[in-house]
Design an enzyme around this catalytic site. Structure first.
Site, short mmCIF file in Angstrom:
data_model
loop_
_atom_site.label_atom_id
_atom_site.label_comp_id
_atom_site.label_asym_id
_atom_site.label_seq_id
_atom_site.Cartn_x
_atom_site.Cartn_y
_atom_site.Cartn_z
CG ASP A 114 -0.03 12.97 5.59
OD1 ASP A 114 0.75 12.54 6.47
OD2 ASP A 114 0.26 12.98 4.37
N GLY A 118 -4.42 11.60 11.11
CA GLY A 118 -4.54 10.19 11.46
C GLY A 118 -3.37 9.36 10.98
CG ASP A 119 -0.92 5.38 11.90
OD1 ASP A 119 -0.65 5.03 10.74
OD2 ASP A 119 -0.36 4.90 12.91
CG PHE A 120 -1.43 5.57 5.94
CD1 PHE A 120 -0.46 4.68 6.35
CD2 PHE A 120 -1.04 6.68 5.19
CE1 PHE A 120 0.87 4.86 6.02
CE2 PHE A 120 0.29 6.88 4.87
CZ PHE A 120 1.25 5.97 5.28
CG HIS A 129 7.12 4.85 -3.84
ND1 HIS A 129 7.81 5.57 -4.78
CD2 HIS A 129 6.72 5.75 -2.90
CE1 HIS A 129 7.83 6.85 -4.44
NE2 HIS A 129 7.18 6.98 -3.30
#
Length: 334
Positions: free
Chosen positions: A197, A223-225, A243
């Protein structure tokens, strides 16, 4: 048989009832009544409220069954109202406060503007919700508590309803403070976890996982998904993540995960899956909130998730229905 207008009148009355509920949560009424009944004037003094105004709210709360009269001029906390105390397991106080945050009130009140433009009125005024919360520590804390409480029935259903056999390593993508991952690891002692996250969220998760005695079994990765996720693990969980995003962004997230997967890996999407009929469903109510709060965020049907997965080179293998209207959508590399 109910009059045809009753549903509409009930919906309008729900707004007033929620406002009273929000007042109870914001003022800490349940905490003040936890140790016995109080006169409205004394309760108002403790809550730093106007006595006459608070008395009117108490009358509504009593009608809702959240407080009750104790004698001629005192109010006590009812069993139903106990869940609004801050110190009880599963407290809903932060959940009510989050839904009453000025950003979400604005979003829901301006849903017509969102529908006219196709873009969230909240985002136009405050910026993206998560970025706005990141600059407001108290709201961020309340939101974290809300998400943890909201996830409880989903987590219980997931742990009981999904078979994790063969999953020795699990990446919780966008896992927040680790409440879902923590429950899965406790139920599966041989499993190891990775939580990914944003950096400030990971720091919150670090303490929570340590408190659960799981620090030694869980790697924390800021991190950055959209960019990358840890590679080669057995399964990748996306719990209430997709969502929040429109179709293009949801596919981008899934493609990032797909690139990191081994040929035998699997994706587990924990979401509410909308039915195809017009029957009342919790997911349809929540979809109005997603429409109001996020640009492109949406609850989706099985067919819609299948289409997203196919675009990311993944194949939907099954949908496992859980409690609380949630489901696990399982997918593997195409």
């Amino acid at each position: 048989m109910r009059h045809s207008d009753d549903l509409i009148w009930d919906a309008m009355a729900d707004l007033s009832r929620f406002a009273a509920l929000l007042t109870m949560a914001e003022l800490g009424v349940a905490d003040e009544l936890a140790h016995g009944p109080l006169e409205p004037a004394e309760l108002a003094r403790r809550c730093e409220a106007d006595p006459r105004a608070l008395r009117r709210v108490l009358r509504e709360l009593a009608a809702m069954g959240l407080v009750r009269r104790a004698g001629d001029d005192r109010y006590d906390l009812s069993e139903r109202g106990t869940v609004l105390r801050s110190d009880v397991p599963g407290s809903l106080r932060s959940s009510i406060r989050m839904l009453g945050d000025e950003r979400l009130w604005y979003a829901m009140g301006n849903l017509p503007a969102t529908v006219r433009s196709g873009s969230s009125a909240l985002t136009a005024r405050y910026g993206p919700l998560y970025e706005s919360l990141a600059t407001d520590p108290e709201a961020s804390r309340i939101f974290g508590e809300y998400m943890s409480t909201r996830a409880i029935p989903f987590i219980e259903g997931l742990v009981k309803g999904y078979d994790f056999t063969g999953v020795h390593s699990l990446v919780d993508v966008g896992g927040g403070r680790g409440h879902i991952l923590s429950a899965i690891l406790r139920a599966n002692p041989e499993m190891r976890g990775v939580l990914l996250d944003r950096e400030h969220v990971v720091e919150q998760a670090r303490q929570a996982l340590a408190d659960d005695g799981l620090a030694g079994r869980c790697e924390l990765v800021p991190g950055d998904f959209f960019r990358s996720v840890p590679e080669g693990r057995d399964a990748y969980l996306l719990g209430s993540v997709l969502h929040n995003w429109d179709d293009e962004d949801a596919v981008a997230i899934l493609r990032t995960v797909r690139q990191a997967m081994s040929p035998t890996g699997r994706v587990l999407i924990l979401e509410i899956v909308l039915p195809d009929d017009d029957a009342p469903h919790l997911g349809k109510d929540l979809d109005m909130r997603m429409l109001a709060v996020f640009d492109g965020g949406a609850e989706r049907s099985r067919a819609e998730y299948g289409a997203l997965l196919a675009r990311a080179d993944l194949t939907l293998t099954r949908v496992v229905g859980l409690e609380a209207a949630a489901s696990v959508i399982e997918a593997v590399p195409a």
